[in-house]
Design a protein around this motif. Sequence first.
Motif, PDB file in Angstrom:
ATOM      1  N   LEU A 103       8.927  -7.461  12.263  1.00 17.40           N
ATOM      2  CA  LEU A 103       8.650  -7.481  10.829  1.00 17.40           C
ATOM      3  C   LEU A 103       9.935  -7.389  10.013  1.00 17.40           C
ATOM      4  CD1 LEU A 103       5.522  -5.143  10.805  1.00 17.40           C
ATOM      5  CD2 LEU A 103       5.539  -7.604  10.356  1.00 17.40           C
ATOM      6  N   ALA A 104      10.901  -6.615  10.502  1.00 14.80           N
ATOM      7  CA  ALA A 104      12.167  -6.475   9.784  1.00 14.80           C
ATOM      8  C   ALA A 104      12.905  -7.806   9.719  1.00 14.80           C
ATOM      9  CB  ALA A 104      13.037  -5.413  10.447  1.00 14.80           C
ATOM     10  N   ARG A 105      12.895  -8.540  10.820  1.00 12.37           N
ATOM     11  CA  ARG A 105      13.572  -9.846  10.825  1.00 12.37           C
ATOM     12  C   ARG A 105      12.937 -10.806   9.829  1.00 12.37           C
ATOM     13  NH1 ARG A 105      13.604  -9.062  16.468  1.00 12.37           N
ATOM     14  NH2 ARG A 105      11.823 -10.474  16.723  1.00 12.37           N
ATOM     15  N   LYS A 106      11.631 -10.726   9.648  1.00 14.86           N
ATOM     16  CA  LYS A 106      10.930 -11.667   8.782  1.00 14.86           C
ATOM     17  C   LYS A 106      10.884 -11.245   7.317  1.00 14.86           C
ATOM     18  CE  LYS A 106       7.244 -13.835   9.989  1.00 14.86           C
ATOM     19  NZ  LYS A 106       7.720 -15.229  10.015  1.00 14.86           N
ATOM     20  N   TYR A 107      10.759  -9.927   7.071  1.00 15.12           N
ATOM     21  CA  TYR A 107      10.406  -9.501   5.722  1.00 15.12           C
ATOM     22  C   TYR A 107      11.338  -8.488   5.078  1.00 15.12           C
ATOM     23  CZ  TYR A 107       6.040 -11.621   7.303  1.00 15.12           C
ATOM     24  OH  TYR A 107       5.105 -12.488   7.812  1.00 15.12           O
ATOM     25  N   HIS A 108      12.315  -7.968   5.817  1.00 10.23           N
ATOM     26  CA  HIS A 108      13.206  -6.979   5.208  1.00 10.23           C
ATOM     27  C   HIS A 108      14.230  -7.697   4.339  1.00 10.23           C
ATOM     28  CE1 HIS A 108      15.958  -3.199   5.789  1.00 10.23           C
ATOM     29  NE2 HIS A 108      15.442  -3.304   4.571  1.00 10.23           N
ATOM     30  N   GLY A 109      14.226  -7.393   3.046  1.00  6.47           N
ATOM     31  CA  GLY A 109      15.133  -8.039   2.110  1.00  6.47           C
ATOM     32  C   GLY A 109      15.052  -7.355   0.766  1.00  6.47           C
ATOM     33  N   PRO A 110      15.620  -7.972  -0.265  1.00  9.58           N
ATOM     34  CA  PRO A 110      15.623  -7.354  -1.595  1.00  9.58           C
ATOM     35  C   PRO A 110      14.217  -7.006  -2.109  1.00  9.58           C
ATOM     36  CG  PRO A 110      17.160  -9.196  -1.529  1.00  9.58           C
ATOM     37  CD  PRO A 110      16.411  -9.228  -0.238  1.00  9.58           C
ATOM     38  N   ALA A 111      13.235  -7.842  -1.812  1.00  9.34           N
ATOM     39  CA  ALA A 111      11.882  -7.612  -2.332  1.00  9.34           C
ATOM     40  C   ALA A 111      11.196  -6.430  -1.664  1.00  9.34           C
ATOM     41  CB  ALA A 111      11.031  -8.865  -2.154  1.00  9.34           C
ATOM     42  N   THR A 112      11.689  -6.028  -0.489  1.00  5.15           N
ATOM     43  CA  THR A 112      11.046  -4.934   0.247  1.00  5.15           C
ATOM     44  C   THR A 112      12.016  -3.782   0.518  1.00  5.15           C
ATOM     45  OG1 THR A 112      11.574  -5.952   2.386  1.00  5.15           O
ATOM     46  CG2 THR A 112       9.451  -6.526   1.377  1.00  5.15           C
ATOM     47  N   ALA A 113      13.108  -3.748  -0.241  1.00  3.74           N
ATOM     48  CA  ALA A 113      14.159  -2.752   0.019  1.00  3.74           C
ATOM     49  C   ALA A 113      13.674  -1.318  -0.183  1.00  3.74           C
ATOM     50  CB  ALA A 113      15.365  -3.028  -0.876  1.00  3.74           C
ATOM     51  N   SER A 114      12.655  -1.117  -1.004  1.00  3.72           N
ATOM     52  CA  SER A 114      12.173   0.239  -1.268  1.00  3.72           C
ATOM     53  C   SER A 114      11.222   0.748  -0.189  1.00  3.72           C
ATOM     54  CB  SER A 114      11.460   0.285  -2.623  1.00  3.72           C
ATOM     55  OG  SER A 114      10.316  -0.558  -2.614  1.00  3.72           O
ATOM     56  N   GLN A 115      10.869  -0.096   0.746  1.00  4.38           N
ATOM     57  CA  GLN A 115       9.951   0.295   1.808  1.00  4.38           C
ATOM     58  C   GLN A 115      10.699   0.999   2.944  1.00  4.38           C
ATOM     59  OE1 GLN A 115       7.609  -3.073   3.093  1.00  4.38           O
ATOM     60  NE2 GLN A 115       7.047  -3.649   1.008  1.00  4.38           N
ATOM     61  N   LEU A 116       9.954   1.625   3.839  1.00  2.00           N
ATOM     62  CA  LEU A 116      10.543   2.281   5.006  1.00  2.00           C
ATOM     63  C   LEU A 116      10.699   1.258   6.125  1.00  2.00           C
ATOM     64  CD1 LEU A 116       8.366   5.536   5.147  1.00  2.00           C
ATOM     65  CD2 LEU A 116      10.419   5.093   3.782  1.00  2.00           C
ATOM     66  N   TRP A 117      11.921   1.201   6.685  1.00  2.00           N
ATOM     67  CA  TRP A 117      12.198   0.227   7.735  1.00  2.00           C
ATOM     68  C   TRP A 117      12.870   0.828   8.968  1.00  2.00           C
ATOM     69  CZ3 TRP A 117      10.275  -4.569   7.797  1.00  2.00           C
ATOM     70  CH2 TRP A 117       9.833  -5.120   6.586  1.00  2.00           C
ATOM     71  N   GLU A 128       3.684  10.220   1.448  1.00  2.00           N
ATOM     72  CA  GLU A 128       2.869  10.460   0.262  1.00  2.00           C
ATOM     73  C   GLU A 128       2.171   9.158  -0.162  1.00  2.00           C
ATOM     74  OE1 GLU A 128       2.494  13.509  -0.731  1.00  2.00           O
ATOM     75  OE2 GLU A 128       3.977  14.167   0.760  1.00  2.00           O
ATOM     76  N   PRO A 129       1.053   9.250  -0.879  1.00  2.00           N
ATOM     77  CA  PRO A 129       0.388   8.041  -1.365  1.00  2.00           C
ATOM     78  C   PRO A 129       1.361   7.142  -2.132  1.00  2.00           C
ATOM     79  CG  PRO A 129      -1.038   9.921  -1.664  1.00  2.00           C
ATOM     80  CD  PRO A 129       0.277  10.469  -1.194  1.00  2.00           C
ATOM     81  N   GLY A 130       1.286   5.864  -1.854  1.00  2.00           N
ATOM     82  CA  GLY A 130       2.191   4.896  -2.443  1.00  2.00           C
ATOM     83  C   GLY A 130       3.334   4.508  -1.524  1.00  2.00           C
ATOM     84  N   THR A 131       3.573   5.277  -0.467  1.00  2.00           N
ATOM     85  CA  THR A 131       4.630   4.937   0.489  1.00  2.00           C
ATOM     86  C   THR A 131       4.268   3.646   1.212  1.00  2.00           C
ATOM     87  OG1 THR A 131       5.137   7.280   0.847  1.00  2.00           O
ATOM     88  CG2 THR A 131       5.914   5.730   2.506  1.00  2.00           C
ATOM     89  N   GLN A 132       5.227   2.716   1.255  1.00  2.00           N
ATOM     90  CA  GLN A 132       5.032   1.448   1.949  1.00  2.00           C
ATOM     91  C   GLN A 132       6.006   1.347   3.109  1.00  2.00           C
ATOM     92  OE1 GLN A 132       5.410  -1.719  -0.947  1.00  2.00           O
ATOM     93  NE2 GLN A 132       3.717  -0.954  -2.199  1.00  2.00           N
ATOM     94  N   LEU A 133       5.552   0.761   4.217  1.00  2.00           N
ATOM     95  CA  LEU A 133       6.439   0.633   5.371  1.00  2.00           C
ATOM     96  C   LEU A 133       6.269  -0.709   6.056  1.00  2.00           C
ATOM     97  CD1 LEU A 133       4.799   2.350   8.360  1.00  2.00           C
ATOM     98  CD2 LEU A 133       4.180   3.181   6.102  1.00  2.00           C
ATOM     99  N   THR A 134       7.396  -1.258   6.428  1.00  2.00           N
ATOM    100  CA  THR A 134       7.547  -2.509   7.186  1.00  2.00           C
ATOM    101  C   THR A 134       6.714  -3.650   6.626  1.00  2.00           C
ATOM    102  OG1 THR A 134       5.852  -1.929   8.835  1.00  2.00           O
ATOM    103  CG2 THR A 134       8.125  -1.218   9.283  1.00  2.00           C
ATOM    104  N   ASP A 135       6.514  -3.668   5.325  1.00  2.00           N
ATOM    105  CA  ASP A 135       5.791  -4.718   4.603  1.00  2.00           C
ATOM    106  C   ASP A 135       4.412  -4.991   5.192  1.00  2.00           C
ATOM    107  OD1 ASP A 135       5.993  -6.310   2.296  1.00  2.00           O
ATOM    108  OD2 ASP A 135       6.209  -8.129   3.502  1.00  2.00           O
TER     109      ASP A 135
END
Length: 227
Positions: A103-117, A128-135
């Motif tokens: 998933l990191a190879r495909k989707y980790h970038g500026p648009a998902t930088a705030s997510q956990l990777w 906590e609610p609202g936490t996003q991970l690995t898109d």
Amino acid sequence: MGLLRRLTFATGVLTGLGTGALGYLGTSTTIISPLQEDDPLWRSQSYAKYNPHRNPSVQDICVKRIPLSKIKPELLQREGDLAVEFCRGVWSGLGYRFQRAYLARKYHGPATASQLWTVDQLSRSTYEPGTQLTDHFEVVEKTPSEIVMRCGDSPRNAGPRDSDGLFVISAEIDRARGEAVLGLKSCFFTSGRKVEGSQGPAPAWIEVLHQWYARLWMETGSWRVTR
């Protein structure tokens, strides 16, 4: 990354395990499918919100019981610590490593930088609610014993989806039996339209594959809470 693509990816991971490893996963964990009619998920706010049509689903729970004597004692002192630590173990652990890298190879970038990777991020978060991970996952509910995540598509797609679902990571204490009860509950469905019939959004072989993949996540995630 829909259910079919995600679980087809898991085939490669499970194929790499030997017969002995699969045998151990089968005896050390329990799969219950379908979920019981009185399961709390059916009455939850998240289920009502994300499956408004009450469409049929692929559903199961993977359970592992561990004697309290084998649980890290510091995780038993404050309510909620065991569930959070188990959640950290699931996402930072070996079982999720290859999917996370994919998933990191495909989707980790500026648009998902705030997510956990990274492993470090996944092993430190309090989810906590609202936490996003690995898109692919977003925390939508949290209690001392459960962390509920929406899955099935990118959390950037906040609306109805062809591939949708809920994934519940839980940890409870059974004092009567002196055990910690860990759970990974899954419910996959289509939320974008009304679906007729009673068949969930995946064939039987995909359901079986998913259950073995859940066993792997359970085992490697449990390492985080045991001594």
